[in-house]
Enzyme design. Structure first.
Site, PDB file in Angstrom:
ATOM      1  CB  VAL A  43       3.577   0.759   4.040  1.00  0.00           C
ATOM      2  CG1 VAL A  43       2.428   0.520   5.020  1.00  0.00           C
ATOM      3  CG2 VAL A  43       4.542   1.782   4.614  1.00  0.00           C
ATOM      4  CE  LYS A  51       7.233   3.524   7.134  1.00  0.00           C
ATOM      5  NZ  LYS A  51       6.729   4.863   7.381  1.00  0.00           N
ATOM      6  CB  ILE A  80      -0.974   0.024   1.199  1.00  0.00           C
ATOM      7  CG1 ILE A  80      -0.225  -0.141   2.529  1.00  0.00           C
ATOM      8  CG2 ILE A  80      -2.037  -1.046   1.060  1.00  0.00           C
ATOM      9  CD1 ILE A  80      -1.133  -0.056   3.752  1.00  0.00           C
ATOM     10  CB  SER A  98       7.155   1.967  -1.776  1.00  0.00           C
ATOM     11  OG  SER A  98       8.529   1.681  -1.792  1.00  0.00           O
ATOM     12  N   GLY A  99       8.520   3.952   0.483  1.00  0.00           N
ATOM     13  CA  GLY A  99       9.269   5.175   0.713  1.00  0.00           C
ATOM     14  C   GLY A  99      10.755   4.910   0.694  1.00  0.00           C
ATOM     15  N   GLY A 100      11.540   5.950   0.986  1.00  0.00           N
ATOM     16  CA  GLY A 100      12.971   5.798   0.972  1.00  0.00           C
ATOM     17  C   GLY A 100      13.485   4.924   2.103  1.00  0.00           C
ATOM     18  CG  MET A 101      13.367   4.206   6.891  1.00  0.00           C
ATOM     19  SD  MET A 101      12.955   5.156   8.364  1.00  0.00           S
ATOM     20  CE  MET A 101      11.225   4.791   8.553  1.00  0.00           C
ATOM     21  CG  ASP A 154       9.675  12.661   7.948  1.00  0.00           C
ATOM     22  OD1 ASP A 154       9.843  13.737   7.359  1.00  0.00           O
ATOM     23  OD2 ASP A 154       9.492  11.581   7.363  1.00  0.00           O
TER      24      ASP A 154
END
Length: 626
Positions: free
Chosen positions: A28, A43, A20, A22-25, A135
């Protein structure tokens, strides 16, 4: 290294349903908690972060702190663990849209205040418990269908978004970083309030206060520049609300709101009295004061000229050295960049991956393919590896570079078509017809009195309707008429049995036979009571005729064998009694019977006949003559 994918089970507990985000870290995933039968958001950290022990320790420590935050405006953290050499956190799954999506769609000032106020309430709750988010951005604020906002990643962000740099680039989202975060200084709760001020600014104007070609450029503006007032971009923003935003965006933390309570109170006051700005709020940065040239003391013309010549020579030398350095740096500067692979991903996921990697993107074209709609088929430049790294777009000796725009070719799905008619076809015929038309097929069964067993009764969608090719058409297959239960007939009278059978939609067939049971009573039935048969089936009945009546025949004068055969043929039991007679013609013949002729009897009754047995008479004794 095992790749997490749909259907994977994490920690023998969480069954992965779909990605659902996606990020740099981290990625999900939506997953099902098989222990508690609920959906959660997993996550999962990227493996490169899992190799940093200090990073992982911060991650664990902050996840534990976040797990204690139970508040209506905070996404709950349920669990944390390790999987395949990396780490995950199980969080509450909130169905809704991100605040970023709502901002992009447009918000009124009242809606912006209402949503940001909920973010402040979440921050206030966390700050009182010593947890700083670090953040905060509209991307990790989820708003459900009822308008309730929930902030995600409390604690996780603190572990993942370090204060400033990694290989020269700002981690986190630079547009929402406070000036002290951008400079690598101590981060406090007031840093979160600055980020919330940026969120409020964007919610009111549709744009962030500072834009730039790179994260570092944006971070520098956060430190040194003052943004335009929101009212300059949106005339609906009141003076009071203007003042609240500008105070939240003060560079000096001491001049901002000192806690979330003060920020909330200022928002409430701005809503009550929109025309009265707060005191002590930030203003536009004033223009720099004019600098007037200072008159030099008079000096000799010759000395002044000599000094100018010396200065000119040094300036030329310095410029030459600087130019040489710049050229050398330009020639050795790496102007390539890694391009992430977003093919075979849904467009929404691809956009997130590219955006988090610093790329802009364009949907070049949508083509009809036998792939699900929204799937990225091709990208240009291609992913590296396996392709070579893409070239940056650079200006002025490669010092001003930006990443290339990634053009995406996206599937529009296989297109639409009309569902063909399949009624009355066999299962195999209907399947082939739908398969040829580009549809998948599913089946279910139903009884039908008109469609033969194994043939199609109907389809969903119906014949003639338009549906996306590749979608599923459900066929209802006849399993024959609905069966009925054979009623009990044995032991009942013929009329009752016939009525019962006809009442079930069955057909009675009656035969008779003599029996000791009362006449008209059902002796046998086929099929037996309780069996399931199709409507219209025949039920055979055997009915008793009762005991048969016969009349006693006249067998007097008949020879004994003939008389016995006659009586037995009528179903009578015969008893023979011999009667001596001196009449020779009566020898072996019936001389009497009981019952007499003409008497009505039942089969099985006993009768008696008397048969003559000749015995010669004894001659009279002779008298001797004298």
């Amino acid at each position: 290294m095992v790749e997490i994918r749909e259907g994977s089970v994490i920690d023998d507990r969480y069954r992965v349903l779909r990605r659902i985000g996606s990020g740099g870290m981290a990625d999900v995933w939506l997953a099902e908690d098989t222990h508690l039968q609920r959906q959660v958001a997993l996550k999962v950290l990227h493996h490169r972060f899992a190799q940093d022990r200090e990073f992982v320790e911060r991650f664990r420590r902050e996840a534990e702190a976040a797990a204690g935050l139970q508040h209506p405006n905070v996404v709950s953290v349920f669990d944390r663990g390790e999987v395949d050499g990396t780490y995950y956190i199980a969080m509450e799954y909130v169905e809704g849209r991100s605040l970023k999506d709502l901002i992009d769609a447009g918000l009124s000032p009242d809606d912006a205040i209402r949503l940001v106020r909920q973010v402040l309430e979440a921050a206030r709750f966390a700050h009182r418990r010593g947890v700083i988010h670090r953040d905060l951005k509209p991307h990790n604020v989820i708003v459900d269908a009822e308008g309730n906002a929930k902030v995600a990643d409390f604690g996780i962000a603190r572990a993942g978004v370090s204060e400033i740099t990694q290989t020269g680039s700002v981690m986190g989202t630079a547009h929402y970083l406070s000036p002290e975060q951008a400079q690598g200084l101590e981060v406090t709760a007031r840093s979160d309030l600055y980020s919330i001020g940026v969120i409020l600014y964007e919610a009111l104007t549709g744009r962030v206060p500072f834009e730039g070609d790179s994260a570092v450029a944006v971070a520098l503006k956060q430190v040194s520049q003052t943004p335009q007032r929101p009212s300059a971009l949106n005339a609906d923003v009141s003076p009071a609300l203007d003042a609240v935003v500008m105070r939240a965006l003060e560079k000096d933390p001491a001049r901002r709101f000192q806690d979330a309570d003060a920020f909330i109170a200022a928002l409430d006051a701005a809503r009550r009295d929109p025309e009265s700005p707060l005191r002590g709020t930030a203003e536009f940065a004033p223009p720099p004061p004019a600098v007037l040239p200072v008159a030099e003391p008079p000096e000799e013309e010759e000395e002044r000229e000599e000094r100018k010549r010396r200065d000119s020579r040094w300036i030329v030398v310095a410029l030459a050295i600087l130019l040489g350095l710049l050229v050398g740096l330009a020639l050795t500067r790496d102007t390539t960049t890694h391009v992430p692979d977003v093919t075979n991903r849904q467009l929404q996921d691809a956009k997130l991956i590219l955006k988090n990697a610093g790329f802009k993107y364009e949907v070049k074209q949508r083509v009809h393919r036998d792939r699900r709609p929204g799937l990225v088929l091709e990208q240009d430049p291609p992913a590296s590896p396996p392709a070579d790294e893409a070239s940056l777009h650079c200006k002025f000796l490669s010092f001003f570079c930006s990443k290339p725009v990634v053009e995406l070719t996206v599937s529009a799905g296989p297109g639409a078509g009309k569902v063909p008619s399949t009624r009355g076809l066999s299962r195999d015929e209907a399947t082939k017809k739908l398969d040829d038309a580009g549809f998948d097929v599913e089946f279910n069964g139903a009884h039908s009195d008109t469609i033969s067993t194994g043939a199609v009764i109907s389809s969903d969608p119906h014949a003639g309707e338009t549906a996306m090719k590749g979608s599923t058409v459900t066929l209802t297959i006849s399993i024959g008429p609905r069966l009925v239960t054979v009623p009990v007939a044995v032991g009942t009278q013929r009329s009752v049995a016939v009525e019962r059978i006809r009442g079930r939609g069955l057909v009675p067939s009656v035969s008779e036979r003599a029996d000791t049971a009362p006449a008209g009573q059902v002796l046998e039935q086929s099929p037996n009571a309780g069996q399931k048969v199709e409507p219209g089936s025949t039920v055979a009945l055997v009915v008793s005729q009762g005991v048969e009546k016969v009349k006693m025949p006249n067998v007097i004068g008949d020879l004994r064998p003939d008389a016995v055969d006659t009586l037995r043929s009528l179903g009578l039991k015969v008893t023979v009694v011999e009667q001596e007679t001196d009449i020779e013609p009566q020898d072996g013949r019936v001389v009497d019977q009981f019952p007499p002729p003409g008497r009505e009897l039942q089969k099985g009754d006993s009768v008696t006949i008397q048969v003559g047995k000749f015995v010669a008479p004894t001659p009279p004794p002779t008298t001797p003559s004298p």
